[in-house]
Scaffold this motif. Structure first.
Motif, PDB file in Angstrom:
ATOM      1  N   GLN A 185      10.960  26.668  21.744  1.00 35.31           N
ATOM      2  CA  GLN A 185      11.614  27.809  21.108  1.00 35.31           C
ATOM      3  C   GLN A 185      12.427  27.303  19.920  1.00 35.31           C
ATOM      4  O   GLN A 185      12.941  26.180  19.942  1.00 35.31           O
ATOM      5  CB  GLN A 185      12.514  28.531  22.107  1.00 35.31           C
ATOM      6  N   ALA A 186      12.565  28.123  18.900  1.00 31.34           N
ATOM      7  CA  ALA A 186      13.244  27.690  17.676  1.00 31.34           C
ATOM      8  C   ALA A 186      14.644  27.164  17.959  1.00 31.34           C
ATOM      9  O   ALA A 186      15.078  26.159  17.378  1.00 31.34           O
ATOM     10  CB  ALA A 186      13.298  28.846  16.677  1.00 31.34           C
ATOM     11  N   GLU A 187      15.361  27.819  18.872  1.00 30.30           N
ATOM     12  CA  GLU A 187      16.744  27.411  19.157  1.00 30.30           C
ATOM     13  C   GLU A 187      16.825  26.058  19.873  1.00 30.30           C
ATOM     14  O   GLU A 187      17.870  25.400  19.860  1.00 30.30           O
ATOM     15  CB  GLU A 187      17.469  28.477  19.975  1.00 30.30           C
ATOM     16  N   ASN A 188      15.705  25.637  20.502  1.00 33.68           N
ATOM     17  CA  ASN A 188      15.719  24.349  21.202  1.00 33.68           C
ATOM     18  C   ASN A 188      15.967  23.183  20.256  1.00 33.68           C
ATOM     19  O   ASN A 188      16.484  22.143  20.660  1.00 33.68           O
ATOM     20  CB  ASN A 188      14.397  24.121  21.927  1.00 33.68           C
ATOM     21  N   TYR A 189      15.573  23.333  18.999  1.00 33.74           N
ATOM     22  CA  TYR A 189      15.760  22.252  18.034  1.00 33.74           C
ATOM     23  C   TYR A 189      17.221  22.046  17.654  1.00 33.74           C
ATOM     24  O   TYR A 189      17.578  21.000  17.101  1.00 33.74           O
ATOM     25  CB  TYR A 189      14.959  22.531  16.759  1.00 33.74           C
ATOM     26  N   ASN A 190      18.080  23.011  17.932  1.00 38.81           N
ATOM     27  CA  ASN A 190      19.471  22.952  17.473  1.00 38.81           C
ATOM     28  C   ASN A 190      20.469  22.686  18.587  1.00 38.81           C
ATOM     29  O   ASN A 190      21.666  22.600  18.320  1.00 38.81           O
ATOM     30  CB  ASN A 190      19.843  24.266  16.776  1.00 38.81           C
ATOM     31  N   ASP A 191      19.995  22.571  19.820  1.00 33.30           N
ATOM     32  CA  ASP A 191      20.902  22.428  20.957  1.00 33.30           C
ATOM     33  C   ASP A 191      20.631  21.142  21.719  1.00 33.30           C
ATOM     34  O   ASP A 191      19.522  20.601  21.701  1.00 33.30           O
ATOM     35  CB  ASP A 191      20.756  23.620  21.921  1.00 33.30           C
ATOM     36  N   GLU A 192      21.655  20.671  22.440  1.00 30.90           N
ATOM     37  CA  GLU A 192      21.496  19.548  23.350  1.00 30.90           C
ATOM     38  C   GLU A 192      20.882  20.051  24.653  1.00 30.90           C
ATOM     39  O   GLU A 192      21.359  21.031  25.230  1.00 30.90           O
ATOM     40  CB  GLU A 192      22.845  18.910  23.659  1.00 30.90           C
ATOM     41  N   TRP A 193      19.853  19.368  25.151  1.00 29.43           N
ATOM     42  CA  TRP A 193      19.311  19.711  26.464  1.00 29.43           C
ATOM     43  C   TRP A 193      20.258  19.265  27.577  1.00 29.43           C
ATOM     44  O   TRP A 193      20.435  19.947  28.568  1.00 29.43           O
ATOM     45  CB  TRP A 193      17.949  19.050  26.668  1.00 29.43           C
ATOM     46  N   LEU A 194      20.821  18.065  27.437  1.00 27.69           N
ATOM     47  CA  LEU A 194      21.673  17.476  28.483  1.00 27.69           C
ATOM     48  C   LEU A 194      20.917  17.368  29.805  1.00 27.69           C
ATOM     49  O   LEU A 194      21.491  17.477  30.886  1.00 27.69           O
ATOM     50  CB  LEU A 194      22.955  18.293  28.666  1.00 27.69           C
ATOM     51  N   SER A 195      19.608  17.163  29.689  1.00 22.06           N
ATOM     52  CA  SER A 195      18.724  17.078  30.856  1.00 22.06           C
ATOM     53  C   SER A 195      17.535  16.217  30.459  1.00 22.06           C
ATOM     54  O   SER A 195      17.498  15.644  29.364  1.00 22.06           O
ATOM     55  CB  SER A 195      18.259  18.477  31.278  1.00 22.06           C
ATOM     56  N   ASN A 196      16.524  16.142  31.342  1.00 19.68           N
ATOM     57  CA  ASN A 196      15.337  15.348  31.036  1.00 19.68           C
ATOM     58  C   ASN A 196      14.420  16.006  30.005  1.00 19.68           C
ATOM     59  O   ASN A 196      13.456  15.385  29.553  1.00 19.68           O
ATOM     60  CB  ASN A 196      14.532  15.089  32.309  1.00 19.68           C
ATOM     61  N   ASP A 197      14.654  17.258  29.657  1.00 19.18           N
ATOM     62  CA  ASP A 197      13.776  17.972  28.734  1.00 19.18           C
ATOM     63  C   ASP A 197      13.746  17.295  27.359  1.00 19.18           C
ATOM     64  O   ASP A 197      14.750  16.758  26.894  1.00 19.18           O
ATOM     65  CB  ASP A 197      14.251  19.415  28.586  1.00 19.18           C
ATOM     66  N   LEU A 198      12.565  17.384  26.714  1.00 21.07           N
ATOM     67  CA  LEU A 198      12.369  16.732  25.423  1.00 21.07           C
ATOM     68  C   LEU A 198      11.525  17.607  24.508  1.00 21.07           C
ATOM     69  O   LEU A 198      10.449  18.075  24.901  1.00 21.07           O
ATOM     70  CB  LEU A 198      11.669  15.380  25.623  1.00 21.07           C
ATOM     71  N   ASN A 199      11.998  17.835  23.292  1.00 22.36           N
ATOM     72  CA  ASN A 199      11.204  18.523  22.276  1.00 22.36           C
ATOM     73  C   ASN A 199      10.231  17.528  21.642  1.00 22.36           C
ATOM     74  O   ASN A 199      10.587  16.369  21.407  1.00 22.36           O
ATOM     75  CB  ASN A 199      12.097  19.094  21.167  1.00 22.36           C
ATOM     76  N   VAL A 200       9.019  18.003  21.343  1.00 19.75           N
ATOM     77  CA  VAL A 200       8.021  17.154  20.697  1.00 19.75           C
ATOM     78  C   VAL A 200       7.426  17.918  19.521  1.00 19.75           C
ATOM     79  O   VAL A 200       6.986  19.066  19.668  1.00 19.75           O
ATOM     80  CB  VAL A 200       6.890  16.761  21.670  1.00 19.75           C
ATOM     81  N   LYS A 201       7.393  17.276  18.354  1.00 21.60           N
ATOM     82  CA  LYS A 201       6.870  17.927  17.155  1.00 21.60           C
ATOM     83  C   LYS A 201       5.989  16.959  16.390  1.00 21.60           C
ATOM     84  O   LYS A 201       6.326  15.779  16.234  1.00 21.60           O
ATOM     85  CB  LYS A 201       8.018  18.399  16.262  1.00 21.60           C
ATOM     86  N   LEU A 202       4.858  17.461  15.900  1.00 23.97           N
ATOM     87  CA  LEU A 202       3.956  16.677  15.056  1.00 23.97           C
ATOM     88  C   LEU A 202       4.355  16.866  13.599  1.00 23.97           C
ATOM     89  O   LEU A 202       4.574  18.003  13.147  1.00 23.97           O
ATOM     90  CB  LEU A 202       2.515  17.153  15.272  1.00 23.97           C
ATOM     91  N   VAL A 203       4.492  15.757  12.860  1.00 22.44           N
ATOM     92  CA  VAL A 203       4.870  15.837  11.449  1.00 22.44           C
ATOM     93  C   VAL A 203       3.828  15.123  10.600  1.00 22.44           C
ATOM     94  O   VAL A 203       3.143  14.205  11.064  1.00 22.44           O
ATOM     95  CB  VAL A 203       6.266  15.239  11.186  1.00 22.44           C
ATOM     96  N   ALA A 204       3.737  15.541   9.354  1.00 21.18           N
ATOM     97  CA  ALA A 204       2.720  14.985   8.451  1.00 21.18           C
ATOM     98  C   ALA A 204       3.066  13.576   7.990  1.00 21.18           C
ATOM     99  O   ALA A 204       2.183  12.732   7.811  1.00 21.18           O
ATOM    100  CB  ALA A 204       2.534  15.898   7.248  1.00 21.18           C
ATOM    101  N   ASP A 205       4.368  13.317   7.793  1.00 28.25           N
ATOM    102  CA  ASP A 205       4.773  12.025   7.248  1.00 28.25           C
ATOM    103  C   ASP A 205       6.276  11.843   7.441  1.00 28.25           C
ATOM    104  O   ASP A 205       6.954  12.690   8.021  1.00 28.25           O
ATOM    105  CB  ASP A 205       4.401  11.911   5.768  1.00 28.25           C
ATOM    106  N   ILE A 206       6.793  10.748   6.920  1.00 26.29           N
ATOM    107  CA  ILE A 206       8.210  10.440   7.076  1.00 26.29           C
ATOM    108  C   ILE A 206       9.089  11.461   6.371  1.00 26.29           C
ATOM    109  O   ILE A 206      10.188  11.775   6.835  1.00 26.29           O
ATOM    110  CB  ILE A 206       8.510   9.005   6.581  1.00 26.29           C
ATOM    111  N   ASP A 207       8.600  12.018   5.260  1.00 23.28           N
ATOM    112  CA  ASP A 207       9.391  13.018   4.538  1.00 23.28           C
ATOM    113  C   ASP A 207       9.607  14.267   5.389  1.00 23.28           C
ATOM    114  O   ASP A 207      10.707  14.823   5.409  1.00 23.28           O
ATOM    115  CB  ASP A 207       8.706  13.383   3.224  1.00 23.28           C
ATOM    116  N   GLU A 208       8.568  14.708   6.090  1.00 26.27           N
ATOM    117  CA  GLU A 208       8.739  15.876   6.958  1.00 26.27           C
ATOM    118  C   GLU A 208       9.674  15.562   8.116  1.00 26.27           C
ATOM    119  O   GLU A 208      10.472  16.411   8.534  1.00 26.27           O
ATOM    120  CB  GLU A 208       7.387  16.359   7.493  1.00 26.27           C
ATOM    121  N   ALA A 209       9.606  14.340   8.638  1.00 24.33           N
ATOM    122  CA  ALA A 209      10.511  13.941   9.716  1.00 24.33           C
ATOM    123  C   ALA A 209      11.961  13.971   9.234  1.00 24.33           C
ATOM    124  O   ALA A 209      12.851  14.498   9.925  1.00 24.33           O
ATOM    125  CB  ALA A 209      10.156  12.546  10.223  1.00 24.33           C
TER     126      ALA A 209
END
Length: 417
Positions: free
Chosen positions: A305-329
């Protein structure tokens, strides 16, 4: 009440400023001994706080932060002893020299005076702050969360008893035990007595302090931390760092929240990644570009979810995102990060240098876990906070961050011409 606490703290700060390094270390050693000697009372108070927290359905992550055990309390006492072994910055000559006027000028480190700290369910913070403040000759006014008020009261009582053994006033370390939030608002206006305020908590607390405090505020402690896996990194080495950054202590502010994967890594990295995430019980929250690839494996995967990128999970959960290159990262980190701790996994010096130069976080890592952002790990001893701003301190705040300096002019009946 706060007015009286402020007066007591200010008076105590003058007394503390007179102490030698040896005297301050003796006080700290007594505190460490008393924490161990009075551990039963502190642990009993903590168990009462935990019982209330469970009854109020506190999350597993926050319960872990709140919990004291004999081993953790022993570790806290040893952290105080570690502070004794650290060099005392107070009195250090920063620079100086003889001026053409005949005046000899010095810039010398001195205590800030009185430090106010607002924090949540972290009873170890009470001792960390007290020990660092005392080592640097500062008085402290502490306002812990309502979830841990009994633990904090018991701990501060032990510290004040140790101070009394050395003839020092209780005003050197005080705790606001009343849970009334109005007292926080009053503390924010106590600029007549408090020289610096450090909020350690969520974004709401930081916003409240920045907008309402008449005291200089140091903010930090919120960690939406990232690792970027570039196209040159081998799988097995990367997995070890990722697992450590996520699982070594998920409730910590320097734990990994989002993994950014270079698209050229997908085919070779994802199969082993999914297997390891399943073994480690790390649920994944994936963006649309990688979701289909991850759903074919054994790990638990849902759409991010979009809001997941802005918050701390404080748990084992992990966001994963594919990026084109270092600039996008880098762009993603700039948009969603909190300038806490971010890292790159790479075998390219060029990529490493670009990441270090372009990611504006208080701690940036190359091929290392983000879990190192900590005063003890950085060799600073226990920390007061991790500052994510740029003035006057940044990153883990140890002893030096609790000092300021004054200019001293030595003359021989010298006059300005």
């Amino acid at each position: 009440m706060l007015e009286e606490m402020g007066k007591a703290a200010r008076a105590a700060s003058y007394k503390l400023a007179e102490l030698s390094t040896e005297q301050k270390n003796q006080v700290l050693l007594t505190i460490a001994e008393q924490l161990e000697a009075e551990s039963a009372a502190i642990l009993a108070a903590n168990e009462q706080d935990l019982a209330d927290a469970r009854q109020n359905s506190m999350s597993v992550a926050l319960l872990d932060r709140l919990t004291l055990t004999p081993q953790r309390l022993e570790g806290i006492a040893n952290d105080v002893r570690q502070v004794c072994r650290l060099a005392d910055p107070v009195g250090q000559l920063i620079d100086g020299g003889m001026l053409d006027s005949g005046l000899r000028i010095e810039r010398r480190r001195v205590p800030l005076g009185v430090i106010g700290v607002i924090y949540e369910a972290r009873p170890n913070v009470t001792v960390d702050i007290a020990s660092l403040c005392l080592k640097t000759g500062n008085a402290a006014i502490l306002r812990g969360g309502k979830e841990t008020w009994r633990t904090n009261a018991a701990t501060v009582g032990v510290i004040q008893n140790a101070l009394a053994k050395h003839g020092l006033p209780a005003g050197a370390v005080q705790a606001i035990e009343n849970p009334d939030r109005e007292l926080v608002n009053q503390l924010l206006k106590l600029d007549r007595y408090v020289d610096m305020l450090i909020p350690r908590g969520g974004a709401g607390l930081h916003k409240l302090c920045r907008e309402n405090s008449t005291i200089p505020v140091i903010t930090g402690g919120i960690g939406v931390c990232h690792l970027y896996l570039d196209e040159t990194m081998e799988t097995e080495a990367a997995l070890e760092v990722i697992v450590n950054a996520k699982k070594q202590r998920p409730s910590a502010c320097n734990s990994l929240e989002t993994l950014l994967i270079h698209r050229d890594q997908a085919d070779r990295f994802i199969p082993a990644f999914l297997q390891r995430m399943a073994q480690e019980n790390i649920p994944l929250h994936a963006d649309a570009n990688i979701l289909a690839l991850l759903q074919n494996g054994p790990a638990s995967v849902v759409a991010v979810q979009a809001e997941n990128y802005n918050d701390e999970w404080l748990s084992n959960d992990l966001n994963v995102k594919l990026v084109a290159d270092i600039d996008e990262a880098i762009t993603h980190i700039r948009e969603h990060g909190t300038q806490h701790s971010d890292g790159i996994l790479t075998r390219s010096i060029r990529n490493a240098n670009r990441f270090v130069n372009q990611v504006d976080s208080s701690a940036v890592y190359v091929n290392a876990s983000t879990r190192f952002t900590d005063g003890g790990q950085f060799g600073l001893g226990a920390e007061v906070a991790v500052s994510t701003q740029k003035l006057h301190a940044r990153g883990p705040m140890g002893l030096e961050a609790l000092t300021t300096y004054k200019w001293i002019g030595w003359g021989d009946d010298t006059l300005r011409r």
